[in-house]
Design a protein around this motif. Sequence first.
Motif, PDB file in Angstrom:
ATOM      1  N   UNK A   1       2.792  -0.542  11.095  1.00  0.00           N
ATOM      2  CA  UNK A   1       3.692   0.601  10.956  1.00  0.00           C
ATOM      3  C   UNK A   1       3.087   1.881  11.527  1.00  0.00           C
ATOM      4  N   UNK A   2       1.787   2.107  11.293  1.00  0.00           N
ATOM      5  CA  UNK A   2       1.174   3.346  11.784  1.00  0.00           C
ATOM      6  C   UNK A   2       1.137   3.373  13.313  1.00  0.00           C
TER       7      UNK A   2
ATOM      8  N   UNK B   1      13.097   1.783  13.056  1.00  0.00           N
ATOM      9  CA  UNK B   1      13.674   1.865  11.720  1.00  0.00           C
ATOM     10  C   UNK B   1      12.617   1.414  10.718  1.00  0.00           C
ATOM     11  N   UNK B   2      12.415   2.234   9.688  1.00  0.00           N
ATOM     12  CA  UNK B   2      11.437   1.936   8.649  1.00  0.00           C
ATOM     13  C   UNK B   2      12.063   2.170   7.280  1.00  0.00           C
ATOM     14  N   UNK B   3      11.327   1.812   6.250  1.00  0.00           N
ATOM     15  CA  UNK B   3      11.771   2.095   4.886  1.00  0.00           C
ATOM     16  C   UNK B   3      11.363   3.509   4.492  1.00  0.00           C
ATOM     17  N   UNK B   4      12.007   4.050   3.482  1.00  0.00           N
ATOM     18  CA  UNK B   4      11.607   5.362   2.963  1.00  0.00           C
ATOM     19  C   UNK B   4      10.202   5.291   2.365  1.00  0.00           C
ATOM     20  N   UNK B   5       9.803   4.119   1.829  1.00  0.00           N
ATOM     21  CA  UNK B   5       8.428   3.967   1.326  1.00  0.00           C
ATOM     22  C   UNK B   5       7.430   4.302   2.437  1.00  0.00           C
ATOM     23  N   UNK B   6       7.633   3.674   3.594  1.00  0.00           N
ATOM     24  CA  UNK B   6       6.696   3.846   4.704  1.00  0.00           C
ATOM     25  C   UNK B   6       6.704   5.282   5.214  1.00  0.00           C
ATOM     26  N   UNK B   7       7.886   5.857   5.337  1.00  0.00           N
ATOM     27  CA  UNK B   7       7.979   7.220   5.866  1.00  0.00           C
ATOM     28  C   UNK B   7       7.263   8.221   4.961  1.00  0.00           C
ATOM     29  N   UNK B   8       7.283   7.982   3.662  1.00  0.00           N
ATOM     30  CA  UNK B   8       6.616   8.891   2.727  1.00  0.00           C
ATOM     31  C   UNK B   8       5.100   8.817   2.853  1.00  0.00           C
ATOM     32  N   UNK B   9       4.588   7.675   3.271  1.00  0.00           N
ATOM     33  CA  UNK B   9       3.140   7.478   3.333  1.00  0.00           C
ATOM     34  C   UNK B   9       2.566   7.674   4.736  1.00  0.00           C
ATOM     35  N   UNK B  10       3.424   7.838   5.743  1.00  0.00           N
ATOM     36  CA  UNK B  10       2.932   7.989   7.117  1.00  0.00           C
ATOM     37  C   UNK B  10       3.472   9.276   7.748  1.00  0.00           C
ATOM     38  N   UNK B  11       3.090  10.428   7.225  1.00  0.00           N
ATOM     39  CA  UNK B  11       3.520  11.673   7.868  1.00  0.00           C
ATOM     40  C   UNK B  11       2.871  11.784   9.256  1.00  0.00           C
ATOM     41  N   UNK B  12       3.629  12.308  10.210  1.00  0.00           N
ATOM     42  CA  UNK B  12       3.127  12.455  11.578  1.00  0.00           C
ATOM     43  C   UNK B  12       3.815  13.663  12.190  1.00  0.00           C
ATOM     44  N   UNK B  13       3.041  14.574  12.714  1.00  0.00           N
ATOM     45  CA  UNK B  13       3.614  15.809  13.240  1.00  0.00           C
ATOM     46  C   UNK B  13       4.469  15.583  14.482  1.00  0.00           C
ATOM     47  N   UNK B  14       4.360  14.403  15.073  1.00  0.00           N
ATOM     48  CA  UNK B  14       5.121  14.123  16.282  1.00  0.00           C
ATOM     49  C   UNK B  14       6.446  13.431  16.051  1.00  0.00           C
ATOM     50  N   UNK B  15       6.779  13.116  14.788  1.00  0.00           N
ATOM     51  CA  UNK B  15       8.032  12.408  14.513  1.00  0.00           C
ATOM     52  C   UNK B  15       8.775  13.065  13.356  1.00  0.00           C
ATOM     53  N   UNK B  16      10.053  12.726  13.239  1.00  0.00           N
ATOM     54  CA  UNK B  16      10.847  13.080  12.058  1.00  0.00           C
ATOM     55  C   UNK B  16      11.492  11.803  11.536  1.00  0.00           C
ATOM     56  N   UNK B  17      11.716  11.763  10.245  1.00  0.00           N
ATOM     57  CA  UNK B  17      12.382  10.630   9.612  1.00  0.00           C
ATOM     58  C   UNK B  17      13.757  11.098   9.138  1.00  0.00           C
ATOM     59  N   UNK B  18      14.791  10.409   9.551  1.00  0.00           N
ATOM     60  CA  UNK B  18      16.141  10.790   9.171  1.00  0.00           C
ATOM     61  C   UNK B  18      16.877   9.583   8.578  1.00  0.00           C
ATOM     62  N   UNK B  19      17.586   9.808   7.463  1.00  0.00           N
ATOM     63  CA  UNK B  19      18.372   8.707   6.873  1.00  0.00           C
ATOM     64  C   UNK B  19      19.436   8.201   7.836  1.00  0.00           C
ATOM     65  N   UNK B  20      19.723   6.905   7.729  1.00  0.00           N
ATOM     66  CA  UNK B  20      20.812   6.331   8.511  1.00  0.00           C
ATOM     67  C   UNK B  20      22.129   6.601   7.782  1.00  0.00           C
TER      68      UNK B  20
ATOM     69  N   UNK C   1       0.828  -1.198   0.000  1.00  0.00           N
ATOM     70  CA  UNK C   1       0.000   0.000   0.000  1.00  0.00           C
ATOM     71  C   UNK C   1       0.866   1.253   0.000  1.00  0.00           C
ATOM     72  N   UNK C   2       1.937   1.233   0.813  1.00  0.00           N
ATOM     73  CA  UNK C   2       2.797   2.403   0.920  1.00  0.00           C
ATOM     74  C   UNK C   2       3.510   2.702  -0.394  1.00  0.00           C
TER      75      UNK C   2
END
Length: 300
Positions: free
Chosen positions: A230-231, A245-264, A103-104
Amino acid sequence: MDLIALRYFLVIAEEQHITRAAERLQMAQPNLTRLMRKLEEDLGFTLFDRSNKRRFALTPAGKTFLQQIIPLLQQYEDAVQVAKRVAQGEGGKLVVGYTPLAMFIGVLPALVQVYQRSPEVELLPRDISAVSRQMVLRMLRDGRLDVALLPHGSEEPGLACELLSTSSLVVVLPVNHPLADQQAIPLAALAREAWIQPSRSLNPRWHDDLAHLFQQAGFEPKVVHWTPQAHTLVSQVAAGLGLAILSTWTSQQLPHQGVVYRPLQDCEYLLEFHALWRRNDRSPLLQTFLRRCKGENEAS
């Protein structure tokens, strides 16, 4: 009974003239006349009133036969078209197992929209996110699934596997984390953190790959929650329960104002997304579905 003769009978009935019907059918009139004589012999009654050479009218029996044969011929034509679509991979039933990644990435939603416009195709998505990988493989082999869209592929007896896409990894942090402002984060810098992970039983390969990443970073993670969705995992990170730790696919589809996604930082690991199906399944519908999977992924 010859279907061609029935079609010719229909043309003659429409034209009410044997010569015009022969011209329309692009055939010699004597041959057409002979075919109609043979049809009448097979039926056991006369179709045409031949008393008027200019007008090839139907007998009462011929009119009744015409009324009954028209829907049957249409049904036959419809059946031929439906069967052709099945032969071309545009008809039939396909049971597709999917995880949230499908889905993501956007592959499955796009395909569902495509097949919604094809009433001859019955696409049946099955959520297998809470099913162990071994059970998914068993469902493929015994026919409960026709194809499965899964992270991680491997050689499995009796199954074929095709890579559809790859993704890099990100770490999920609360917005107020001390490292949240960094553009990329080395995993070793997070050695003292609590972690949230999916259960190993659902995806042993992903669990083992994460363990290897942590080992390379020089520490064993302190896992405080095992979360399959994942959500839910992202919400738990936002609540300060741990990192993930998640994939970039998931991070793109699950925006959340309480978190940030940073590359490893300096992480070359790529998460793979595959399609698996029975190796001996030559279904045209399956082959068309797989081609569309690749096409949708390349377009996304």
